[in-house]
Design an enzyme around this catalytic site. Sequence first.
Site, PDB file in Angstrom:
ATOM      1  N   ALA A 125       0.867  -1.173   0.000  1.00  0.00           N
ATOM      2  CA  ALA A 125       0.000   0.000   0.000  1.00  0.00           C
ATOM      3  C   ALA A 125       0.907   1.227   0.000  1.00  0.00           C
ATOM      4  O   ALA A 125       2.055   1.158   0.443  1.00  0.00           O
ATOM      5  CB  ALA A 125      -0.893  -0.019   1.227  1.00  0.00           C
ATOM      6  N   GLY A 144       0.450  -4.997   0.921  1.00  0.00           N
ATOM      7  CA  GLY A 144      -0.749  -5.041   0.085  1.00  0.00           C
ATOM      8  C   GLY A 144      -0.506  -5.746  -1.244  1.00  0.00           C
ATOM      9  O   GLY A 144      -1.441  -6.288  -1.846  1.00  0.00           O
ATOM     10  N   GLU A 198      -0.829  -9.352  -0.523  1.00  0.00           N
ATOM     11  CA  GLU A 198      -2.264  -9.593  -0.294  1.00  0.00           C
ATOM     12  C   GLU A 198      -3.036  -9.608  -1.611  1.00  0.00           C
ATOM     13  O   GLU A 198      -3.932 -10.429  -1.819  1.00  0.00           O
ATOM     14  CB  GLU A 198      -2.816  -8.523   0.652  1.00  0.00           C
ATOM     15  CG  GLU A 198      -2.264  -8.679   2.065  1.00  0.00           C
ATOM     16  CD  GLU A 198      -2.505  -7.468   2.952  1.00  0.00           C
ATOM     17  OE1 GLU A 198      -2.117  -6.354   2.544  1.00  0.00           O
ATOM     18  OE2 GLU A 198      -3.078  -7.633   4.042  1.00  0.00           O
ATOM     19  N   GLU A 233       4.416  -5.264   7.273  1.00  0.00           N
ATOM     20  CA  GLU A 233       3.675  -4.199   7.956  1.00  0.00           C
ATOM     21  C   GLU A 233       4.167  -3.940   9.374  1.00  0.00           C
ATOM     22  O   GLU A 233       4.161  -2.801   9.848  1.00  0.00           O
ATOM     23  CB  GLU A 233       2.166  -4.526   7.986  1.00  0.00           C
ATOM     24  CG  GLU A 233       1.459  -4.361   6.653  1.00  0.00           C
ATOM     25  CD  GLU A 233       1.516  -5.604   5.774  1.00  0.00           C
ATOM     26  OE1 GLU A 233       2.328  -6.507   6.051  1.00  0.00           O
ATOM     27  OE2 GLU A 233       0.745  -5.672   4.810  1.00  0.00           O
TER      28      GLU A 233
HETATM   29  N1  DAK Z   1       4.562   3.056  -0.899  1.00  0.00           N
HETATM   30  C1  DAK Z   1       4.923   4.211  -1.527  1.00  0.00           C
HETATM   31  N2  DAK Z   1       6.049   4.332  -2.274  1.00  0.00           N
HETATM   32  C2  DAK Z   1       6.841   3.231  -2.370  1.00  0.00           C
HETATM   33  C3  DAK Z   1       6.518   1.997  -1.738  1.00  0.00           C
HETATM   34  C4  DAK Z   1       5.312   1.941  -0.965  1.00  0.00           C
HETATM   35  N3  DAK Z   1       4.881   0.827  -0.369  1.00  0.00           N
HETATM   36  N4  DAK Z   1       7.508   1.130  -2.014  1.00  0.00           N
HETATM   37  C5  DAK Z   1       8.396   1.796  -2.793  1.00  0.00           C
HETATM   38  N5  DAK Z   1       8.020   3.060  -3.010  1.00  0.00           N
HETATM   39  C6  DAK Z   1       8.689   4.105  -3.801  1.00  0.00           C
HETATM   40  C7  DAK Z   1       9.916   4.614  -3.058  1.00  0.00           C
HETATM   41  O1  DAK Z   1       9.557   5.588  -2.100  1.00  0.00           O
HETATM   42  C8  DAK Z   1      10.747   5.168  -4.204  1.00  0.00           C
HETATM   43  O2  DAK Z   1      10.202   6.424  -4.578  1.00  0.00           O
HETATM   44  P1  DAK Z   1      11.195   7.680  -4.909  1.00  0.00           P
HETATM   45  O3  DAK Z   1      12.024   7.873  -3.687  1.00  0.00           O
HETATM   46  O4  DAK Z   1      11.992   7.219  -6.118  1.00  0.00           O
HETATM   47  O5  DAK Z   1      10.250   8.804  -5.204  1.00  0.00           O
HETATM   48  C9  DAK Z   1      10.449   4.216  -5.339  1.00  0.00           C
HETATM   49  O6  DAK Z   1       9.220   3.547  -4.990  1.00  0.00           O
HETATM   50  C10 DAK Z   1      11.521   3.157  -5.509  1.00  0.00           C
HETATM   51  O7  DAK Z   1      11.719   2.518  -4.255  1.00  0.00           O
HETATM   52  P2  DAK Z   1      13.164   2.350  -3.574  1.00  0.00           P
HETATM   53  O8  DAK Z   1      14.074   3.452  -3.975  1.00  0.00           O
HETATM   54  O9  DAK Z   1      12.955   2.143  -2.121  1.00  0.00           O
HETATM   55  O10 DAK Z   1      13.658   1.003  -4.272  1.00  0.00           O
HETATM   56  P3  DAK Z   1      14.665  -0.088  -3.683  1.00  0.00           P
HETATM   57  O11 DAK Z   1      14.962  -1.035  -4.802  1.00  0.00           O
HETATM   58  O12 DAK Z   1      15.804   0.558  -2.970  1.00  0.00           O
HETATM   59  O13 DAK Z   1      13.801  -0.875  -2.583  1.00  0.00           O
HETATM   60  C11 DAK Z   1      11.851  -2.007  -1.708  1.00  0.00           C
HETATM   61  C12 DAK Z   1      12.699  -1.614  -2.968  1.00  0.00           C
HETATM   62  C13 DAK Z   1      10.576  -2.679  -2.198  1.00  0.00           C
HETATM   63  C14 DAK Z   1      12.664  -2.981  -0.858  1.00  0.00           C
HETATM   64  C15 DAK Z   1      11.578  -0.725  -0.887  1.00  0.00           C
HETATM   65  O14 DAK Z   1      11.038   0.251  -1.778  1.00  0.00           O
HETATM   66  C16 DAK Z   1      10.609  -0.942   0.226  1.00  0.00           C
HETATM   67  O15 DAK Z   1      10.969  -1.497   1.260  1.00  0.00           O
HETATM   68  N6  DAK Z   1       9.365  -0.502   0.032  1.00  0.00           N
HETATM   69  C17 DAK Z   1       8.343  -0.567   1.046  1.00  0.00           C
HETATM   70  C18 DAK Z   1       7.861  -1.958   1.171  1.00  0.00           C
HETATM   71  C19 DAK Z   1       6.804  -2.115   2.239  1.00  0.00           C
HETATM   72  O16 DAK Z   1       7.048  -1.851   3.430  1.00  0.00           O
HETATM   73  N7  DAK Z   1       5.603  -2.503   1.815  1.00  0.00           N
HETATM   74  C20 DAK Z   1       4.509  -2.677   2.701  1.00  0.00           C
HETATM   75  C21 DAK Z   1       3.749  -1.402   2.712  1.00  0.00           C
HETATM   76  S1  DAK Z   1       2.548  -1.453   4.031  1.00  0.00           S
HETATM   77  C22 DAK Z   1      -4.227  -1.062   6.371  1.00  0.00           C
HETATM   78  C23 DAK Z   1      -4.396  -1.089   5.022  1.00  0.00           C
HETATM   79  C24 DAK Z   1      -3.420  -1.591   4.240  1.00  0.00           C
HETATM   80  C25 DAK Z   1      -2.235  -2.032   4.758  1.00  0.00           C
HETATM   81  C26 DAK Z   1      -2.061  -2.010   6.093  1.00  0.00           C
HETATM   82  C27 DAK Z   1      -3.059  -1.549   6.914  1.00  0.00           C
HETATM   83  N8  DAK Z   1      -5.228  -0.515   7.192  1.00  0.00           N
HETATM   84  C28 DAK Z   1      -5.711   0.759   6.837  1.00  0.00           C
HETATM   85  C29 DAK Z   1      -5.535  -1.087   8.426  1.00  0.00           C
HETATM   86  C30 DAK Z   1      -1.169  -2.431   3.884  1.00  0.00           C
HETATM   87  C31 DAK Z   1       0.063  -2.029   4.222  1.00  0.00           C
HETATM   88  C32 DAK Z   1       1.201  -2.160   3.359  1.00  0.00           C
HETATM   89  O17 DAK Z   1       1.166  -2.678   2.263  1.00  0.00           O
END
Ligand code: DAK
Length: 261
Positions: free
Chosen positions: A67, A112, A115, A135
């Site tokens: 997300a 997400g 998911e 998360e």
């Molecule tokens: N959201 C927004 N932007 C993201 C993103 C994300 N999840 N993942 C990556 N990006 C963006 C980065 O900010 C970066 O943008 P710029 O800085 O270039 O503007 C661009 O994509 C490239 O990412 P990186 O530079 O970080 O690329 P790397 O190869 O170095 O790393 C990575 C790739 C996938 C390991 C890293 O980007 C990363 O760790 N990303 C976050 C992964 C993550 O934590 N995903 C889970 C998100 S939480 C809920 C509803 C829904 C959810 C939970 C609760 N409720 C309301 C109760 C769901 C939650 C999630 O999914």
Amino acid sequence: MNFQTILLEQPEAGIYLLTLNRPQALNALNSAMLDELAQAAALIATEPAARVLLVTGAGDKAFVAGADIGEMRDYSTEEARAFSAKGMRVMHALEALPVPVIALVNGYALGGGCELAMSCDWILAAENAVFGQPEVNLGIPPGFGGTQRLTRLVGRAMALELLTTARQVKAEEALRIGLVNHVHAAAVLMERGLDMARTIAGKGPVAVRLAKQAAQRGQDLDIANACVLETAAFALAFATADQEEGMRAFCEKRPAKFQGK
Ligand code: DAK
């Protein structure tokens, strides 16, 4: 239909390809994308000629990296509830589509994104695929059904390990624990997905829909009631021209020509 955050194409008759298309943000799911996914699902659900849906991510790095954290970070409790509810509706809508839905995971499928992949009927992974529910690193639990679908796919013990440690799983391990059906080289993932879609599109369309519906609806029932569901689906198939054609073609030793009715 003109979408901003996704692409919906029909590469071959009956085969739909949905691409999450925000590669600059690793296809992170924001509110606009969830709205468009809901619209795309509604479109396919009401298209009688649809046979199968493939879902993938734009670019070569990610299926969906989760997300959109930037959008979520300042949510109030109410906004978080609304976002989660919207995401849940989209996941259910994909899962409930009458045709098989196959995720082609080409890189990161985190949060997400994992998911979303698990809401598809099964997953084909590229060798560079990485799955995880990170998360807890952000101080939240999964919000789009991850605690439930991961548990059903890989069992409670492995699911809880992944949900509470945020450990990421590469393609080969995902195959071993039953999260994905097959692993392919990234360069051929789309072609393998299309091959599988063509195989499905060549089968009796009503039978495919009935099989999906019975398997999916039955999994939350006890075995006796689930088998009643299968009996109803089986009987219903005998009201179709495709059943007659399929069996006649077998007896005449020729390929069947199904019409989807
Ligand atoms: N959201 C927004 N932007 C993201 C993103 C994300 N999840 N993942 C990556 N990006 C963006 C980065 O900010 C970066 O943008 P710029 O800085 O270039 O503007 C661009 O994509 C490239 O990412 P990186 O530079 O970080 O690329 P790397 O190869 O170095 O790393 C990575 C790739 C996938 C390991 C890293 O980007 C990363 O760790 N990303 C976050 C992964 C993550 O934590 N995903 C889970 C998100 S939480 C809920 C509803 C829904 C959810 C939970 C609760 N409720 C309301 C109760 C769901 C939650 C999630 O999914």
